[in-house]
Design a protein around this motif. Structure first.
Motif, short mmCIF file in Angstrom:
data_model
loop_
_atom_site.label_atom_id
_atom_site.label_comp_id
_atom_site.label_asym_id
_atom_site.label_seq_id
_atom_site.Cartn_x
_atom_site.Cartn_y
_atom_site.Cartn_z
N UNK A 112 0.83 -1.21 0.00
CA UNK A 112 0.00 0.00 0.00
C UNK A 112 0.86 1.25 0.00
N UNK A 113 1.86 1.27 0.87
CA UNK A 113 2.72 2.46 0.95
C UNK A 113 3.46 2.67 -0.35
N UNK A 114 4.01 1.60 -0.91
CA UNK A 114 4.75 1.75 -2.16
C UNK A 114 3.83 2.22 -3.29
N UNK A 115 2.61 1.68 -3.34
CA UNK A 115 1.68 2.09 -4.39
C UNK A 115 1.27 3.55 -4.25
N UNK A 116 0.99 3.97 -3.01
CA UNK A 116 0.55 5.34 -2.80
C UNK A 116 1.67 6.34 -3.07
N UNK A 117 2.88 6.01 -2.62
CA UNK A 117 4.01 6.90 -2.89
C UNK A 117 4.28 6.99 -4.38
N UNK A 118 4.16 5.88 -5.07
CA UNK A 118 4.35 5.89 -6.53
C UNK A 118 3.28 6.74 -7.20
N UNK A 119 2.03 6.63 -6.72
CA UNK A 119 0.94 7.42 -7.30
C UNK A 119 1.17 8.91 -7.09
N UNK A 120 1.65 9.28 -5.91
CA UNK A 120 1.95 10.69 -5.65
C UNK A 120 3.06 11.19 -6.56
N UNK A 121 4.07 10.34 -6.77
CA UNK A 121 5.16 10.72 -7.67
C UNK A 121 4.66 10.88 -9.11
N UNK A 122 3.75 10.01 -9.54
CA UNK A 122 3.19 10.12 -10.89
C UNK A 122 2.40 11.42 -11.03
N UNK A 123 1.68 11.81 -9.98
CA UNK A 123 0.93 13.07 -10.03
C UNK A 123 1.85 14.26 -10.29
N UNK A 124 3.07 14.19 -9.76
CA UNK A 124 4.01 15.29 -9.96
C UNK A 124 4.57 15.32 -11.38
#
Length: 756
Positions: free
Chosen positions: A271-283
């Motif tokens: 979950x943490x890895x997926x959410x952090x990746x999603x936040x990075x993609x948003x940037x």
């Protein structure tokens, strides 16, 4: 009625006879609109995901096809249901160490059950709407975790690259490394090193060549070299097609506590890895932002399906997601199609996969592991004082296990935050001369944690000394207040004196009457003056002179103000406060009633105006009135028959500058009408009209007039409402709000002023 912005589409119309709403063909049409961008992007992501999925499966000790199952499921299921439109999911290097340990402890089919159960936990997290809470993880811990995973992968895959079998732990792989080097299998090592060299040099090749993803090119080149020159190296072995690789999960025979612990570990890390990746993609992109709770639901569904079919755990993968964005993907269709291509390739071309040597995949994974270790992250942790947290977390991930390493890292990060927040700066300053006072400065959070430091500093002050205690606190608890008052009593009993000064946001005496709380920061606390003027100057020298000194260094020889600020002499009006200006910004002229004279009867005003415009070349002249003005009261009182003789003939003569403003108010000046409609008193109406009248004098001034006409000088009228501490703008024919909060509440109705 406002016109509809062109960027907002009009609502679609229903077909004849249908119910109101969107046409049933709108969504497919929108999807087809972006296929021209999504199909090429999906092919690029597929070419990147294929070798990475195989390598991660090999490193995890799982069946090779499990990586392709997870890639297909991650693309199709998570891509369809997730909350990040451009994130691509699949097997990730971040869970390699966890999966490898679970396979060794439980076996593959129980590991699949753990994956499916972790998906259920992720679904529950998504339903509980804790997506954002999962991001409450210190970035330094996440970066150290990834670096630790990278080192673990490198130590494991170096064994494979050298032709040996990897051991179960990073420590065992490190110890076995000299023997693996001594007994290396030359062909395997050369193939793995060739892959490493290709990947390292790929970014230096021409752009035309780099259109082919580097991992795909490296694996293809390594495989071709092995077929030509090293046919005997160990290769990937498959037991049938992707359909044959489907394995149903099994529950463990016992050890349910370890099973539950493994489920939670996998769910949290994924979950943490997926959410952090999603936040990075948003940037990386400017389209729709990620719905983090929906992303957890999509990841949970993907892990349930992947685990049920015998696939690896699925997470959002930053490498594939970044590739997706850079390849020009427009919608989630790209991620879904990439999963379709993986599935089709696995079903139709499984024979090609068996040509890939294990050492080739090992070379690919060594580079992937190395890229998880970022020098920039180490430098950042050094600059921010978090290097110890980074190093300890990394070592614990490598030599203990992933979850224990992350938990230890989070505990250290929390302890560090607690220490930094609760640490109170307490210092005693000896007097510069024997006759002056000792100073004790206290800044920060004043809690019982600071009592040892407080007592040590206070008891270093000699008996009988005069002491000034300066408290600049954002938090004070009763224990701290009690300790300071107890010392004050003892010190005074020994013949000394103590004076307490408060400069923070939290009042010292409040700690005795209420539960302690941290107050909001106040940029400019202004308590009522309670000490004589000379004491205030003493405080200025002690607390503020050192801060002001750098601001006035460039003003020593000359001034260069932006504006001439004409204000009333009223003590409640502070020009620098209401304009947020500092030393050297304003040339201030103050007189009774903030008037501008151009009739030659007051040379001081005319000379100040001329000096500002010609000598200092100011950009603007500001005339600022204020509420409850004494000069305006005097003018109105005189009109009502009051005797002003007690104020002196000079004051009566000075009011001649403001009497024309009263006549304008009586004649129905538009500023006065608007002020009356807004509920202002007659005194304030006159003060506003007076500002407008003084502005009207400037164009006829012999110096200011030509400067205004040429556009070199601007004139601005202001009104300071003392009751609300708000500033209004006054023009020749109206009033306007300058407070954004009030202006936003007016909804475009001109002249509607809210004094609340």
């Amino acid at each position: 009625m406002e016109a509809r912005p062109s960027s907002i589409p009009a609502p679609s119309h229903s077909p004849p006879g249908g119910k109101g709403g969107r046409s049933r063909f709108t969504l497919p049409r929108a999807a087809f609109t972006h296929l021209g961008a999504d199909v090429p992007a999906s092919l690029v992501v597929f070419l990147v995901a294929l070798p990475l999925s195989l390598g991660i499966a090999a490193a995890s000790g799982a069946p090779i096809m499990a990586g392709l199952i997870a890639a297909a499921v991650g693309g199709i299921v998570a891509g369809s249901l997730g909350g990040s439109p451009l994130q691509v999911s699949g097997p990730a290097a971040g869970l390699t160490v966890v999966v490898a340990g679970l396979v060794q402890e439980f076996g593959w089919q129980v590991t699949c059950a753990i994956t499916a159960a972790a998906g259920v936990v992720q679904l529950l997290l998504g339903i509980s709407r804790v997506g954002r809470a999962a991001l409450a993880v210190s970035p330094v811990v996440v970066k150290a975790m990834l670096a630790g995973i990278g080192i673990t992968i490198i130590l494991q895959q170096l064994q494979v690259l050298l032709g040996s079998r990897p051991a179960g732990s990073a420590f065992e792989n490190l110890v076995a490394l000299p023997a693996a080097i001594t007994n290396l299998e030359l062909h395997a090592a050369l193939l793995g090193l060739a892959v490493v060299a290709i990947l390292l040099c790929w970014r230096f090749l021409p752009a035309v060549v780099r259109r082919v993803p580097g991992p795909l090119a490296a694996v293809a080149a390594g495989t071709a070299l092995s077929v030509a020159f090293a046919p005997g190296v160990e290769r990937i072995a498959l037991d049938g097609s992707i359909v044959d690789a489907v394995a149903l999960p099994e529950l463990p025979d016992g050890n349910w506590r370890a099973f539950a612990f493994a489920v939670l570990t996998m769910a949290l890390i994924a979950s943490i890895e997926s959410l952090l990746s999603a936040v990075a993609v948003d940037k990386m992109q400017t389209g729709p932002r990620t719905n983090l709770n929906r992303e957890l639901l999509g990841q949970g569904a993907a892990n349930m399906v992947s685990g049920s079919l015998g696939g690896l755990p699925v997470t959002g993968v930053i490498v594939r997601s970044a590739t997706n964005v850079e390849a020009g993907a427009a919608t989630r269709t790209s991620a879904v199609l990439h999963g379709v291509w993986v599935l089709a390739f696995s079903a139709l071309f499984a024979g090609l996969i068996q040509l890939i040597p294990l050492s080739v995949l090992a070379g690919l994974l060594v580079v992937i592991g190395a890229r998880l270790i970022k020098v920039a992250d180490i430098r950042t942790s050094l600059r921010t004082g978090d290097l110890a947290i980074y190093v300890v977390t990394l070592l614990c991930v490598v030599f203990l296990n992933l979850l224990e390493g992350v938990m230890i890292g989070l505990a250290l990060a929390a302890a560090s935050v607690l220490w930094r927040m609760l640490r109170t700066a307490i210092h005693a300053h000896a007097p510069a001369v024997p006759s002056s006072s000792w100073r004790v400065t206290i800044a920060g959070s004043c809690s019982f944690f600071a009592l040892p430091r407080l007592n040590g500093v206070l008891h270093s002050i000699p008996d009988g000394a005069h002491v000034v205690v300066e408290v600049n606190a954002d938090y004070v608890d009763h224990a701290f207040r009690e300790a300071l008052l107890a010392w004050e009593f003892q010190h005074q009993a020994a013949g000394g004196s103590v004076r307490l000064e408060e400069h923070g946001n939290t009042l010292f005496q409040d700690a005795a009457h209420q539960a302690p709380r941290r107050e909001e920061a106040s940029e400019l606390p202004l308590p009522p003056r309670q000490e004589p003027l000379l004491h205030g100057i003493d405080k200025y020298h002690r607390r503020f002179a050192g801060q002001v000194r750098p601001l006035v260094q460039d003003l020593t020889d000359a001034q260069n103000p932006d504006s001439l600020f004409v204000a009333c002499v009223d003590s409640r009006v502070n020009p620098n406060l209401i304009t947020s200006s500092g030393p050297g910004d304003l040339l201030t002229l103050r007189n009774i009633g903030n008037v501008v004279c151009n009739d030659g009867r007051d040379s001081s005003i005319d000379s100040a105006l001329s000096f500002a415009v010609t000598g200092l070349d100011v950009d603007s002249v500001v005339i600022c009135g204020h509420s409850n003005c004494g000069a305006m009261k005097a003018v109105l009182g005189e009109a009502s028959g009051e005797d002003l003789s007690s104020l002196g003939s000079g004051f009566d003569a000075w009011l001649d500058h403001s009497r024309p403003s009263h006549l304008e108010l009586l004649a129905g000046h538009p500023v006065g009408r608007q002020a009356a409609a807004a509920g202002y008193s007659t005194v304030d109406q006159l003060a506003m009209v007076n500002v407008a009248v003084q502005l009207g004098k400037l164009p006829s001034h012999p110096v200011a007039g030509p400067a205004l006409a040429s556009g070199r000088l601007q004139a601005l009228g202001l009104f300071y409402d003392i009751a609300t501490a708000r500033v209004l703008r006054i023009t020749a024919d109206g009033i306007g709000n300058l407070d954004p909060a009030v202006a936003a509440g007016q909804h475009g109705h001109a002249g509607a002023l809210n004094r609340g």
